[in-house]
Design an enzyme around this catalytic site. Sequence first.
Site, PDB file in Angstrom:
ATOM      1  N   HIS A  78      -5.815  71.765  43.935  1.00  8.80           N
ATOM      2  CA  HIS A  78      -4.543  71.291  43.354  1.00  8.80           C
ATOM      3  C   HIS A  78      -4.767  70.624  41.999  1.00  8.80           C
ATOM      4  CE1 HIS A  78      -4.942  66.961  44.496  1.00  8.80           C
ATOM      5  NE2 HIS A  78      -5.547  67.422  45.577  1.00  8.80           N
ATOM      6  N   ASP A 113     -11.075  70.554  48.331  1.00  8.15           N
ATOM      7  CA  ASP A 113     -10.335  69.311  48.082  1.00  8.15           C
ATOM      8  C   ASP A 113     -10.866  68.194  48.980  1.00  8.15           C
ATOM      9  OD1 ASP A 113      -8.351  67.635  47.118  1.00  8.15           O
ATOM     10  OD2 ASP A 113      -6.803  68.382  48.473  1.00  8.15           O
ATOM     11  N   HIS A 164      -7.984  58.509  44.813  1.00  6.93           N
ATOM     12  CA  HIS A 164      -6.755  57.740  44.536  1.00  6.93           C
ATOM     13  C   HIS A 164      -7.074  56.303  44.140  1.00  6.93           C
ATOM     14  CE1 HIS A 164      -4.271  60.549  47.378  1.00  6.93           C
ATOM     15  NE2 HIS A 164      -5.152  61.198  46.657  1.00  6.93           N
ATOM     16  N   ASP A 208     -10.230  64.241  42.513  1.00  6.98           N
ATOM     17  CA  ASP A 208      -9.258  64.774  43.481  1.00  6.98           C
ATOM     18  C   ASP A 208      -8.072  65.308  42.680  1.00  6.98           C
ATOM     19  OD1 ASP A 208      -7.497  65.292  45.500  1.00  6.98           O
ATOM     20  OD2 ASP A 208      -7.220  63.218  46.100  1.00  6.98           O
ATOM     21  N   GLU A 227       0.420  68.695  45.147  1.00  9.49           N
ATOM     22  CA  GLU A 227      -0.148  68.490  46.483  1.00  9.49           C
ATOM     23  C   GLU A 227      -0.031  67.025  46.904  1.00  9.49           C
ATOM     24  OE1 GLU A 227      -3.323  67.673  49.518  1.00  9.49           O
ATOM     25  OE2 GLU A 227      -3.002  66.749  47.595  1.00  9.49           O
ATOM     26  N   GLU A 228      -0.234  66.128  45.962  1.00  6.94           N
ATOM     27  CA  GLU A 228      -0.283  64.698  46.300  1.00  6.94           C
ATOM     28  C   GLU A 228       1.078  64.156  46.733  1.00  6.94           C
ATOM     29  OE1 GLU A 228      -2.894  63.222  46.759  1.00  6.94           O
ATOM     30  OE2 GLU A 228      -4.463  63.956  45.433  1.00  6.94           O
ATOM     31  N   ASP A 276      -2.507  68.491  40.414  1.00  2.00           N
ATOM     32  CA  ASP A 276      -1.930  67.161  40.188  1.00  2.00           C
ATOM     33  C   ASP A 276      -2.860  66.062  40.689  1.00  2.00           C
ATOM     34  OD1 ASP A 276      -1.428  67.968  42.914  1.00  2.00           O
ATOM     35  OD2 ASP A 276      -0.047  66.287  43.096  1.00  2.00           O
TER      36      ASP A 276
HETATM   37 ZN   LIG Z   1      -6.665  66.221  46.919  1.00  2.41          ZN
END
Ligand SMILES: [Zn+2]
Length: 411
Positions: free
Chosen positions: A80, A200, A383, A143, A177-178, A82
């Site tokens: 992903h 991921d 994150h 990520d 995705e997030e 984003d």
């Molecule tokens: Zn991810």
Amino acid sequence: MQFPDLLERFLTYTRIDTGSSEESQTFPSTLKQLNLAKKLKQGLQDIGLMDATLDENGYVLATLPSNQIQNVPAIALIAHMDTSPDVTAENVNPCIHKNYNGKDIVLSLDAGLLLKTKDNPELEEKVGQTIITTDGTTLLGADDKAGIAEIMSAMQYLTEHPERPRPHIRVIFTPDEEVGRGTDRITLKKIAADAGYTVDGGPVGEIEDETFCADSMKIHIKGVNVHPGTAKGKMINAIKIASMVVERFPGQQMSPETTENREGYIHPHFLTGTVEEAVIKILIRDFTEQGLKEKEDFILSVVKEAKEKCPGASINVEVKKSYRNMKTVLDRHPVVVEKAEEAIRLSGLVPVRTSIRGGTDGARLCFMGLPTPNLFTGGHNFHSRYEWISLEDMEKAAEVIVKLMGLWAVK
Ligand SMILES: [Zn+2]
């Protein structure tokens, strides 16, 4: 196996702000994700995947055709674009720590931010490697830009090594995705594969074949508002009903802050209220459908009690299905995870099968009909400002992808 462009690719992607947004109603949720999408489409074409497209919803899709004469399956590699809206991704300034010395890493002298070995015991295994961190002001975006860079470098390697057998490979980079919408606008027809892998995951060697089962619940309470001076026997205060309901939720057990590993939870995460109406939003998580149902039944029983105590109020519960544990699907296609384990072994690592306390695009894809476990990227502390990754682990991830494709090309 050498991937000379991997580091530069990764650094380039991390510098492009692709933060997604929960609040946005558009698709993709933020237009800036397209800046990376355009770059990836071009990058795929440069490598030789001539059919690379960027579709109207922001998905990047491309094919590396098989080089085999016999019939081979089509395998999707998914990552992903984003990054999490939890931490800013504006002006990401990745910092490279070459020949890591095993000590705490200074992220920001000014802010006194350290990446401590005490909190990151895995750093110990990375002495001598190249560690990439943030400068302490943003997330890094490994990520899932690590996953993207690893897939890109693996594709480049395969085009430069046509002697290596490969299946049909579908490369798919998704937006959003997030914020849980990564698969909202993609179909199996578009993916056009027999099995898939999201790249991921976390630490080197891991393969994730389990996710939570997840639902959300919304309790909507309607009270009766009357002037407080003349409210006797008439007013029904929705705030008080809401607090009565929340009071009954598990306090010290079954909460995100008190559970780990395979434990599920009930997580109230939003509450608004006036006398007239109150709303409580709750996330329900468990690894089994049974456990999920028990938690939901518990909430329903709490609401039932509240209704009995406050007959004049109206209390409604909405249950919304989010995603289910992908293991139930993957267990029907064991070869998909087995081949990944074999590829990890062939790359000199010990495969570690593990579960995710969350969901992935793969969880949804599994239930759409595409068995899709999650491969490691090598990233840590997703994150967060403390995100870090080792270049050597990224190279291993790219190597695993190349070897995994080789395994799918032979009968
Ligand atoms: Zn991810």
